[in-house]
Design an enzyme around this catalytic site. Structure first.
Site, PDB file in Angstrom:
ATOM      1  N   GLY A  63       0.732  -1.095  -0.158  1.00 38.12           N
ATOM      2  CA  GLY A  63      -0.104  -0.044  -0.045  1.00 38.12           C
ATOM      3  C   GLY A  63       0.767   1.262   0.176  1.00 38.12           C
ATOM      4  N   GLY A  65      -0.303   4.335   0.454  1.00 35.30           N
ATOM      5  CA  GLY A  65      -0.829   5.647   0.812  1.00 35.30           C
ATOM      6  C   GLY A  65      -0.498   6.178   2.138  1.00 35.30           C
ATOM      7  N   GLY A  67      -0.862   5.315   4.958  1.00 38.19           N
ATOM      8  CA  GLY A  67      -0.482   4.287   6.242  1.00 38.19           C
ATOM      9  C   GLY A  67       0.832   3.669   5.625  1.00 38.19           C
ATOM     10  CB  SER A  89       1.519   0.885  -4.008  1.00 43.63           C
ATOM     11  OG  SER A  89       0.256   1.426  -3.807  1.00 43.63           O
ATOM     12  CB  CYS A 214     -14.976   8.018   5.864  1.00 47.15           C
ATOM     13  SG  CYS A 214     -13.777   9.382   5.560  1.00 47.15           S
ATOM     14  CB  ILE A 361      -8.722   2.670   6.080  1.00 45.15           C
ATOM     15  CG1 ILE A 361      -9.004   4.090   6.368  1.00 45.15           C
ATOM     16  CG2 ILE A 361     -10.305   1.872   5.599  1.00 45.15           C
ATOM     17  CD1 ILE A 361      -9.747   4.856   5.463  1.00 45.15           C
ATOM     18  N   GLY A 381      -5.652  10.596   9.386  1.00 47.41           N
ATOM     19  CA  GLY A 381      -4.134  10.658   9.053  1.00 47.41           C
ATOM     20  C   GLY A 381      -3.372  10.511  10.223  1.00 47.41           C
ATOM     21  CB  CYS A 424     -11.292  14.967  11.055  1.00 45.82           C
ATOM     22  SG  CYS A 424     -12.001  14.969   9.460  1.00 45.82           S
ATOM     23  CE  LYS A 459      -8.813  18.840   3.651  1.00 47.65           C
ATOM     24  NZ  LYS A 459      -9.624  17.750   4.112  1.00 47.65           N
TER      25      LYS A 459
HETATM   26  C1  LIG Z   1     -12.371  11.566   0.502  1.00 46.32           C
HETATM   27  C2  LIG Z   1     -11.747  11.479   1.960  1.00 46.32           C
HETATM   28  C3  LIG Z   1     -11.305  12.499   2.530  1.00 46.32           C
HETATM   29  C4  LIG Z   1     -10.555  12.253   3.775  1.00 46.32           C
HETATM   30  N1  LIG Z   1     -10.063  13.383   4.568  1.00 46.32           N
HETATM   31  C5  LIG Z   1      -9.168  13.079   5.640  1.00 46.32           C
HETATM   32  C6  LIG Z   1      -8.701  14.317   6.272  1.00 46.32           C
HETATM   33  O1  LIG Z   1      -9.089  15.592   5.924  1.00 46.32           O
HETATM   34  N2  LIG Z   1      -7.944  14.225   7.306  1.00 46.32           N
HETATM   35  C7  LIG Z   1      -7.631  12.921   7.746  1.00 46.32           C
HETATM   36  O2  LIG Z   1      -6.730  12.818   8.734  1.00 46.32           O
HETATM   37  N3  LIG Z   1      -8.170  11.974   6.969  1.00 46.32           N
HETATM   38  C8  LIG Z   1      -8.994  12.071   6.060  1.00 46.32           C
HETATM   39  N4  LIG Z   1      -9.357  11.011   5.244  1.00 46.32           N
HETATM   40  C9  LIG Z   1      -9.354   9.532   6.167  1.00 46.32           C
HETATM   41  C10 LIG Z   1      -7.694   9.046   5.873  1.00 46.32           C
HETATM   42  O3  LIG Z   1      -6.818   9.518   6.305  1.00 46.32           O
HETATM   43  C11 LIG Z   1      -7.651   8.514   4.279  1.00 46.32           C
HETATM   44  O4  LIG Z   1      -8.556   7.807   3.911  1.00 46.32           O
HETATM   45  C12 LIG Z   1      -6.167   7.758   4.378  1.00 46.32           C
HETATM   46  O5  LIG Z   1      -6.051   7.991   2.705  1.00 46.32           O
HETATM   47  C13 LIG Z   1      -6.266   6.333   4.505  1.00 46.32           C
HETATM   48  O6  LIG Z   1      -4.921   5.820   4.410  1.00 46.32           O
HETATM   49  P1  LIG Z   1      -4.724   4.325   4.131  1.00 46.32           P
HETATM   50  O7  LIG Z   1      -3.342   4.083   3.949  1.00 46.32           O
HETATM   51  O8  LIG Z   1      -5.289   3.642   5.290  1.00 46.32           O
HETATM   52  O9  LIG Z   1      -5.209   3.790   2.733  1.00 46.32           O
HETATM   53  P2  LIG Z   1      -5.023   4.374   1.162  1.00 46.32           P
HETATM   54  O10 LIG Z   1      -4.961   6.010   1.440  1.00 46.32           O
HETATM   55  O11 LIG Z   1      -6.523   4.286   0.688  1.00 46.32           O
HETATM   56  O12 LIG Z   1      -3.999   3.661   0.658  1.00 46.32           O
HETATM   57  C14 LIG Z   1      -4.322   2.491   0.346  1.00 46.32           C
HETATM   58  C15 LIG Z   1      -2.881   2.083  -0.764  1.00 46.32           C
HETATM   59  O13 LIG Z   1      -2.779   0.432  -0.987  1.00 46.32           O
HETATM   60  C16 LIG Z   1      -3.011   0.301  -2.163  1.00 46.32           C
HETATM   61  N5  LIG Z   1      -3.597  -1.054  -2.430  1.00 46.32           N
HETATM   62  C17 LIG Z   1      -4.745  -1.348  -2.310  1.00 46.32           C
HETATM   63  N6  LIG Z   1      -4.902  -2.658  -2.828  1.00 46.32           N
HETATM   64  C18 LIG Z   1      -3.641  -3.024  -2.697  1.00 46.32           C
HETATM   65  C19 LIG Z   1      -3.241  -4.477  -3.436  1.00 46.32           C
HETATM   66  N7  LIG Z   1      -4.068  -5.501  -3.403  1.00 46.32           N
HETATM   67  N8  LIG Z   1      -1.964  -4.551  -3.624  1.00 46.32           N
HETATM   68  C20 LIG Z   1      -1.052  -3.423  -3.655  1.00 46.32           C
HETATM   69  N9  LIG Z   1      -1.367  -2.153  -3.114  1.00 46.32           N
HETATM   70  C21 LIG Z   1      -2.793  -2.271  -2.968  1.00 46.32           C
HETATM   71  C22 LIG Z   1      -3.837   1.601  -3.172  1.00 46.32           C
HETATM   72  O14 LIG Z   1      -3.367   1.731  -4.447  1.00 46.32           O
HETATM   73  C23 LIG Z   1      -3.284   2.521  -1.947  1.00 46.32           C
HETATM   74  O15 LIG Z   1      -1.985   3.111  -2.375  1.00 46.32           O
HETATM   75  C24 LIG Z   1     -10.166  10.840   4.381  1.00 46.32           C
HETATM   76  C25 LIG Z   1     -10.648   9.812   3.670  1.00 46.32           C
HETATM   77  C26 LIG Z   1     -11.462  10.145   2.479  1.00 46.32           C
HETATM   78  C27 LIG Z   1     -12.073   8.886   1.624  1.00 46.32           C
END
Ligand SMILES: Cc1cc2nc3c(=O)[nH]c(=O)nc-3n(C[C@H](O)[C@H](O)[C@H](O)COP(=O)(O)OP(=O)(O)OC[C@H]3O[C@@H](n4cnc5c(N)ncnc54)[C@H](O)[C@@H]3O)c2cc1C
Length: 495
Positions: A63, A65, A67, A89, A214, A361, A381, A424, A459
């Site tokens: 991943g 993102g 995280g 990723s 969310c 997530i 985040g 947030c 922001k």
């Molecule tokens: C619209 C929106 C707005 C948000 N705004 C805020 C905010 O203002 N402040 C805040 O703190 N939080 C916010 N969040 C919540 C949270 O911070 C984000 O969702 C954050 O991007 C989550 O991080 P993550 O690393 O868990 O997942 P993601 O950012 O979704 O990253 C997942 C990664 O895994 C990869 N992946 C998925 N499946 C596979 C696989 N099988 N093999 C290889 N790679 C894969 C994807 O391509 C991606 O790169 C928001 C969420 C959303 C949806």
């Protein structure tokens, strides 16, 4: 192709062409039993454990993102010399998800909030493989990738974010009748739909469905859109596009958190001021080209509810779906809950596989309370970064323990827990709201919502800071610490 963790190899020769592009630019021949990368910034430093240790571990982070990258950078700082770090990723770029609502209102372009991982990660001595993981075999400690490769790991961090469960409600999701801001490509499509709406105005439905966790972005987008309509066509266009807000939350501003300070009062007042009507305790049954069908519960006192249904006419919809876990993890016995989220203990460690961790997530987290219509708990985040730090510190403890006892299959008791603080920040156009719940799970030391122009500025600063951080490989959450300090949250509160 088979690739074992501790083998020395001539990297370019071993990779298929599709992954060679993701290799670091500085060509180096890495001899047998040497690490993929020099761990020390000074390769002449003979004391570097990387040059001495021929049994380096491989840490694979799945991943790219918030995280995955914050975990990889933490590992780069804390485990330098101990592990080779590989990020896998399916998306080539890091996209700053919190800015997606701005994409949907044309305040940002995708390139403003995206960074190429192929370019950035090798600069930090982190290998990047742009491919999706398709299978996990925990017994063999092996991943299969969509490019056909297989890869072994010593430690695995799963940070694959959410699977957007649009299929749970007929008519929802991009390509159907609801727009989305959950990914940057979705937000680009939403921007086109917003343009069409302004040319042919009509009623709007925005919100978050049953099982969603969310909620911040739903409020943010409803109010940003209202602001944008005002900018494009003044009060007239706003009247032609009345917004109705539908949410599974028991009340406006609950946010899956039981609220944050006065979040209910603040958000209700803003909705009233902007003429936005709302339905809470709401379940969306289906969405068609012309309407959104809902069922909702109305509070009739004594904890009782009356049930109603309604079909809302609409021309444009944006509904945040339920976030579920990725299907690939579900097929691994004991790894996930029923919804595919990784079951972890307090130390981000899989309850079944001690060398697998999950952050962001993708990691299961219990709801704060049962709500009449199901809601989940948000993972934001700052909390996600902290999960990454805790994970890496726990992996460090395992490595130390195993080195000391010379037993690869022994796992010590772990001690580092993530700080599960909710921060947030939302922008509503020319004002916004910052929801702070420290810690997220009550009882809280800090439980407030701050609204006004300051949130819009915060922001913007958050976006700039985070993109800089991803580029620079920095790990200190100094923005959050400084912001919390500015608004009077004492550093001694373990932030
Ligand atoms: C619209 C929106 C707005 C948000 N705004 C805020 C905010 O203002 N402040 C805040 O703190 N939080 C916010 N969040 C919540 C949270 O911070 C984000 O969702 C954050 O991007 C989550 O991080 P993550 O690393 O868990 O997942 P993601 O950012 O979704 O990253 C997942 C990664 O895994 C990869 N992946 C998925 N499946 C596979 C696989 N099988 N093999 C290889 N790679 C894969 C994807 O391509 C991606 O790169 C928001 C969420 C959303 C949806």
């Amino acid at each position: 192709m088979f690739w074992t963790p501790n083998e020395g190899l001539l990297v370019r020769a071993w990779y298929p062409a599709s992954t060679q592009r993701a290799q670091p630019r500085n060509k180096r021949v890495i001899a047998q039993n040497q690490p993929l990368f020099m761990a020390s910034p000074n390769p002449k430093n003979d004391e570097s454990p990387a040059l001495k240790d021929t049994k380096r571990k491989r840490l694979v982070v799945v991943g790219g993102g918030i995280g995955g990258l914050s975990s990889a950078y933490d590992a780069n700082h804390l485990l330098r010399g101990e592990v080779d770090i590989v990020v896998v990723s399916e998306r080539e770029s890091f996209q700053f998800t919190p800015s997606n609502p701005w994409i949907a209102t044309h305040q940002r372009k995708p390139q403003d909030i995206s960074l190429s991982l192929t370019k950035i990660l090798p600069r930090h001595n982190i290998e990047f493989i742009n491919s999706a993981v398709t299978q996990l075999n925990p017994k063999r400690q092996q991943l299969a990738l969509s490019n056909g490769d297989k890869m072994e790991y010593d430690f695995l961090i799963i940070a694959t974010g959410p699977r957007l469960a649009f299929e749970e409600i007929p008519g929802t999701g991009p390509g159907k009748y609801t727009a989305s801001v959950c990914t940057t490509p979705h937000a680009c499509e939403a921007a086109e739909a917003v343009d069409s709406l302004t040319k042919a105005p009509g009623p709007v439905v925005i919100g978050a469905v049953q099982g969603a966790s969310c909620f911040g972005p739903a409020y943010e987008f409803a109010l940003l859109l209202h602001h944008e309509l005002g900018k494009r066509g003044g009060a007239k266009l706003q009247e032609q596009c009345p917004i109705q807000f539908v949410t599974s939350e028991p009340y406006v501003g609950h946010l899956g958190l039981k609220g944050a300070g006065e979040s209910q009062k603040i958000l209700e007042n803003i909705f009233i001021k902007k003429g936005i009507e709302w339905f809470t305790n709401c379940k969306v049954d289906k969405v068609t080209k012309e309407s959104v069908s809902i069922e909702y519960l109305e509070d009739v006192g004594d904890g009782k509810h009356s049930k109603h249904s309604k079909t809302i006419k609409s021309k444009f919809n944006m509904l945040i779906p339920a976030f579920r876990g990725m299907e690939i993890w579900k097929s691994v016995p004991g790894l996930t809950d029923a919804e595919g989220m990784i079951q972890v203990n307090d130390y981000q460690q899989s309850v079944k596989y001690p060398n697998i961790f999950a952050v962001g997530i993708a990691a299961h987290m219990d709801s704060i309370e049962a709500t009449p219509v199901p809601t989940g708990v948000p993972k934001t985040g700052y909390m996600i970064e902290s999960m990454g730090t805790a994970t890496v510190k726990n992996i460090q403890a395992i490595i130390k323990h195993q080195q000391k006892h010379g037993a690869e299959d022994q796992y010590p008791e772990l001690h580092t827990k993530a700080l599960l603080n909710g921060v947030c920040i939302t922008d509503f156009g020319n004002e916004g709201a910052i929801f702070l719940t420290l810690p997220q799970l009550p009882p809280r030391r800090t439980d407030i919502t701050i609204d006004g122009k300051v949130a819009t500025l915060a922001k913007i600063a958050f976006e700039k800071y985070f993109l800089h951080k991803i580029e620079s490989g920095d790990t200190d959450p100094y923005y959050e610490k400084y912001m919390l300090h500015l608004i009077g949250v004492d550093r001694t509160q373990n932030i």
